[in-house]
Scaffold this active site. Structure first.
Site, PDB file in Angstrom:
ATOM      1  CG  HIS A  44      -0.159  -0.034   2.527  1.00 29.24           C
ATOM      2  ND1 HIS A  44       0.346  -1.199   3.079  1.00 29.24           N
ATOM      3  CD2 HIS A  44       0.242   0.955   3.367  1.00 29.24           C
ATOM      4  CE1 HIS A  44       0.975  -0.922   4.198  1.00 29.24           C
ATOM      5  NE2 HIS A  44       0.940   0.377   4.405  1.00 29.24           N
ATOM      6  CB  THR A  47       3.068   6.239  -5.924  1.00 35.83           C
ATOM      7  OG1 THR A  47       3.649   6.791  -4.738  1.00 35.83           O
ATOM      8  CG2 THR A  47       1.975   7.142  -6.455  1.00 35.83           C
ATOM      9  NE  ARG A  48       5.250  -0.077  -2.739  1.00 35.18           N
ATOM     10  CZ  ARG A  48       4.588   0.484  -1.756  1.00 35.18           C
ATOM     11  NH1 ARG A  48       4.223   1.763  -1.840  1.00 35.18           N
ATOM     12  NH2 ARG A  48       4.239  -0.208  -0.683  1.00 35.18           N
ATOM     13  CE  LYS A 261       5.138   6.565  -1.223  1.00 37.56           C
ATOM     14  NZ  LYS A 261       4.623   5.392  -1.979  1.00 37.56           N
ATOM     15  CG  HIS A 265      15.601   1.964  -0.081  1.00 42.79           C
ATOM     16  ND1 HIS A 265      14.505   1.132  -0.075  1.00 42.79           N
ATOM     17  CD2 HIS A 265      16.552   1.321  -0.805  1.00 42.79           C
ATOM     18  CE1 HIS A 265      14.779   0.051  -0.771  1.00 42.79           C
ATOM     19  NE2 HIS A 265      16.011   0.116  -1.216  1.00 42.79           N
ATOM     20  CB  CYS A 310       4.643   0.410   4.279  1.00 40.10           C
ATOM     21  SG  CYS A 310       4.445  -0.690   2.916  1.00 40.10           S
ATOM     22  CE  LYS A 343      11.587  -0.946  -9.035  1.00 35.62           C
ATOM     23  NZ  LYS A 343      11.795  -1.554  -7.687  1.00 35.62           N
TER      24      LYS A 343
HETATM   25  C1  FAD Z   1       7.314   1.961   2.182  1.00 33.77           C
HETATM   26  C2  FAD Z   1       7.597   1.044   1.035  1.00 33.77           C
HETATM   27  C3  FAD Z   1       8.040   1.569  -0.168  1.00 33.77           C
HETATM   28  C4  FAD Z   1       8.304   0.726  -1.241  1.00 33.77           C
HETATM   29  N1  FAD Z   1       8.682   1.287  -2.426  1.00 33.77           N
HETATM   30  C5  FAD Z   1       8.845   0.476  -3.498  1.00 33.77           C
HETATM   31  C6  FAD Z   1       9.078   1.065  -4.778  1.00 33.77           C
HETATM   32  O1  FAD Z   1       9.139   2.289  -4.919  1.00 33.77           O
HETATM   33  N2  FAD Z   1       9.186   0.214  -5.840  1.00 33.77           N
HETATM   34  C7  FAD Z   1       9.082  -1.150  -5.716  1.00 33.77           C
HETATM   35  O2  FAD Z   1       9.219  -1.858  -6.717  1.00 33.77           O
HETATM   36  N3  FAD Z   1       8.865  -1.731  -4.507  1.00 33.77           N
HETATM   37  C8  FAD Z   1       8.733  -0.945  -3.419  1.00 33.77           C
HETATM   38  N4  FAD Z   1       8.442  -1.498  -2.209  1.00 33.77           N
HETATM   39  C9  FAD Z   1       8.414  -2.974  -2.061  1.00 33.77           C
HETATM   40  C10 FAD Z   1       7.107  -3.568  -2.518  1.00 33.77           C
HETATM   41  O3  FAD Z   1       6.020  -2.756  -2.162  1.00 33.77           O
HETATM   42  C11 FAD Z   1       6.984  -4.984  -1.992  1.00 33.77           C
HETATM   43  O4  FAD Z   1       8.114  -5.723  -2.386  1.00 33.77           O
HETATM   44  C12 FAD Z   1       5.739  -5.699  -2.487  1.00 33.77           C
HETATM   45  O5  FAD Z   1       4.620  -4.922  -2.243  1.00 33.77           O
HETATM   46  C13 FAD Z   1       5.628  -7.066  -1.807  1.00 33.77           C
HETATM   47  O6  FAD Z   1       4.384  -7.613  -2.135  1.00 33.77           O
HETATM   48  P1  FAD Z   1       3.942  -9.021  -1.547  1.00 33.77           P
HETATM   49  O7  FAD Z   1       2.700  -9.376  -2.281  1.00 33.77           O
HETATM   50  O8  FAD Z   1       5.079  -9.972  -1.609  1.00 33.77           O
HETATM   51  O9  FAD Z   1       3.677  -8.752   0.005  1.00 33.77           O
HETATM   52  P2  FAD Z   1       2.370  -8.150   0.723  1.00 33.77           P
HETATM   53  O10 FAD Z   1       1.854  -6.984   0.002  1.00 33.77           O
HETATM   54  O11 FAD Z   1       2.693  -7.975   2.134  1.00 33.77           O
HETATM   55  O12 FAD Z   1       1.281  -9.309   0.520  1.00 33.77           O
HETATM   56  C14 FAD Z   1       1.198 -10.432   1.344  1.00 33.77           C
HETATM   57  C15 FAD Z   1      -0.282 -10.719   1.512  1.00 33.77           C
HETATM   58  O13 FAD Z   1      -0.451 -11.973   2.176  1.00 33.77           O
HETATM   59  C16 FAD Z   1      -1.565 -11.849   3.043  1.00 33.77           C
HETATM   60  N5  FAD Z   1      -1.437 -12.873   4.074  1.00 33.77           N
HETATM   61  C17 FAD Z   1      -0.403 -13.017   4.936  1.00 33.77           C
HETATM   62  N6  FAD Z   1      -0.633 -14.054   5.777  1.00 33.77           N
HETATM   63  C18 FAD Z   1      -1.847 -14.573   5.416  1.00 33.77           C
HETATM   64  C19 FAD Z   1      -2.659 -15.644   5.911  1.00 33.77           C
HETATM   65  N7  FAD Z   1      -2.251 -16.365   6.948  1.00 33.77           N
HETATM   66  N8  FAD Z   1      -3.848 -15.886   5.320  1.00 33.77           N
HETATM   67  C20 FAD Z   1      -4.261 -15.140   4.252  1.00 33.77           C
HETATM   68  N9  FAD Z   1      -3.553 -14.098   3.734  1.00 33.77           N
HETATM   69  C21 FAD Z   1      -2.362 -13.814   4.309  1.00 33.77           C
HETATM   70  C22 FAD Z   1      -1.436 -10.425   3.608  1.00 33.77           C
HETATM   71  O14 FAD Z   1      -2.623  -9.961   4.151  1.00 33.77           O
HETATM   72  C23 FAD Z   1      -0.984  -9.656   2.369  1.00 33.77           C
HETATM   73  O15 FAD Z   1      -2.049  -9.106   1.642  1.00 33.77           O
HETATM   74  C24 FAD Z   1       8.161  -0.682  -1.113  1.00 33.77           C
HETATM   75  C25 FAD Z   1       7.707  -1.225   0.104  1.00 33.77           C
HETATM   76  C26 FAD Z   1       7.417  -0.379   1.168  1.00 33.77           C
HETATM   77  C27 FAD Z   1       6.934  -0.985   2.443  1.00 33.77           C
END
Ligand code: FAD
Length: 374
Positions: A44, A47-48, A261, A265, A310, A343
């Site tokens: 969340h 933006t990214r 924003k 990092h 986050c 991304k």
């Molecule tokens: C502040 C911040 C800035 C960032 N900036 C960038 C950027 O500019 N560019 C970029 O490329 N990346 C960026 N990133 C990194 C990027 O956002 C993450 O790498 C990416 O969102 C990871 O996604 P995910 O689906 O792996 O994890 P998550 O989004 O955490 O998804 C995991 C999901 O699993 C669900 N879940 C967990 N356990 C269970 C369960 N037991 N049962 C059911 N559901 C479950 C959770 O509810 C969640 O929705 C940033 C991250 C942050 C925090």
């Protein structure tokens, strides 16, 4: 009837996997403990940043290139504008991680880029105040993504392609069973041939008899109204990453509604429990972000409009984990974060669909193998 694939977690990674699996006709369900687009994990924050010349390692470039094409496909399929190519400035000392890594990656992959001396950077973008020895690597292909809308578009299109979304359902355990898996949730049992676990910061809670070397850290982000808004209009100020004496800060031009924003990092060093951490952005968090902004972009250091925390899920080397669980090939784990995974979401979705349905992928994911942790 057992599913072909169950995808656990509908963050950026799981939602893209659900979409790419459903598009290929797989009988697939996505389980998410909250609602897709929620603000509890890592995907969340409106933006990214997206960039091609990749300071982390040049081997990411072919993947991000493919991701650009797939983001455009998602825009076409959803009718939404999700990817904004505005250019990006990566600024810092010539020998620093950011500039050196971006330049090496850009040259190796023959990517369009331009190096500006500090004076020229400040002439073009007067908002920047950087030391004379700093340089900026300008990449015209950099930009940003609409975070929550992109994630929700993947989910909506997956459902249109026949996927089932099980939201507000918490997975309690993933049990290998014969050649398949049984997923125990707070609402019942789900049987599938293959499980893709993309549970972000909660990954280790769900892995049967296995623990990944992950460290979950808390990140703060602020949105401000710059002191001189005109200097930060998208046509006058780039998406940026800036490596200074206090680490790497990043940010986006002023958005009419949200303001500008700003973030740092990898500022969270202490591991946190994703279930229980300080969600509010503290004055200390804000000061940590503002200190570098006050030094290098003073006109941006204006009134706070909003703030959010986050989570990063970090591996020891900052690279992703995409692999099968040792001993259980029917369980595929995807932990692509360390603060830079969003991304890549659509190409990770494609890779996870390849691994689940074809057993292998043509993409080079050798860097993401578990074996590297011994
Ligand atoms: C502040 C911040 C800035 C960032 N900036 C960038 C950027 O500019 N560019 C970029 O490329 N990346 C960026 N990133 C990194 C990027 O956002 C993450 O790498 C990416 O969102 C990871 O996604 P995910 O689906 O792996 O994890 P998550 O989004 O955490 O998804 C995991 C999901 O699993 C669900 N879940 C967990 N356990 C269970 C369960 N037991 N049962 C059911 N559901 C479950 C959770 O509810 C969640 O929705 C940033 C991250 C942050 C925090």
């Amino acid at each position: 009837m057992a599913l072909d694939v169950v995808v656990i977690g509908q963050g950026a990674t799981g939602s893209a996997a659900l979409y790419h699996l459903a598009r290929r006709g797989a009988h697939v369900a996505g389980i998410e403990r909250f609602a897709p687009g929620h603000d509890r994990g890592s995907s969340h924050g409106r933006t990214r940043i997206i960039r091609v010349g990749y300071f982390e390692h040049p081997s990411y470039v072919p993947l991000v290139r493919r991701a650009y094409g797939l983001w455009r496909d998602l825009e076409d399929a959803s009718g939404q504008s999700l990817l904004h190519v505005t250019g990006i400035a990566e600024i810092g000392p010539p020998g620093g991680i950011l500039v050196e890594g971006t330049l090496a990656s850009s040259r190796l992959n023959d990517l369009p880029h331009q190096v500006l001396e500090a004076r020229e950077l400040m002439r073009r973008y007067p908002a920047f105040h950087v030391p004379d020895d700093f340089v900026a690597v300008m990449q015209p292909e950099g930009g940003y993504l609409e975070a929550e809308p992109a994630l929700r578009a993947h989910v909506a299109l997956a459902i249109s392609a026949g996927a089932e979304l099980r939201a507000h359902e918490r997975v309690l355990a993933v049990e290998p069973r014969g050649g398949g898996v049984r997923v125990r949730t707070d609402r019942g049992l789900v049987e599938a041939a293959i499980a893709v676990i993309a549970a972000g910061p909660w990954m280790n809670e769900l892995l049967p008899d296995f623990t990944l070397p992950l460290r979950v850290t808390r990140q703060a982000v602020i949105w401000v109204e710059p002191r001189t808004p005109a200097l930060f209009a998208p046509e006058r100020f780039p998406v940026f990453m800036l490596e200074g004496s206090q680490g790497i800060h990043d940010g986006l031009p002023r958005h009419a509604k949200d303001g500008m924003k700003l973030a740092k990092h990898h500022h969270g060093n202490e591991p946190v429990d994703p279930e229980n951490f300080q969600r509010e952005v503290s004055p200390a968090d804000e000061a940590m972000i503002r200190s570098a902004i006050a030094a290098h972009i003073p006109a941006a250091d204006g009134k706070l409009l909003s703030a959010q925390t986050c989570l990063y899920t970090n591996t020891p080397d900052g690279d992703f984990v995409i692999d099968r669980l040792p001993g259980y090939p029917q369980i595929i784990i995807a932990s692509p974060c360390s603060g830079h995974g969003f991304k890549f979401a659509p190409v990770l979705g494609e890779i996870l669909a390849d691994l689940a349905l074809k057993g292998a992928t043509d993409h080079d994911i050798s860097r993401f193998r578990l074996a590297r942790f011994g």
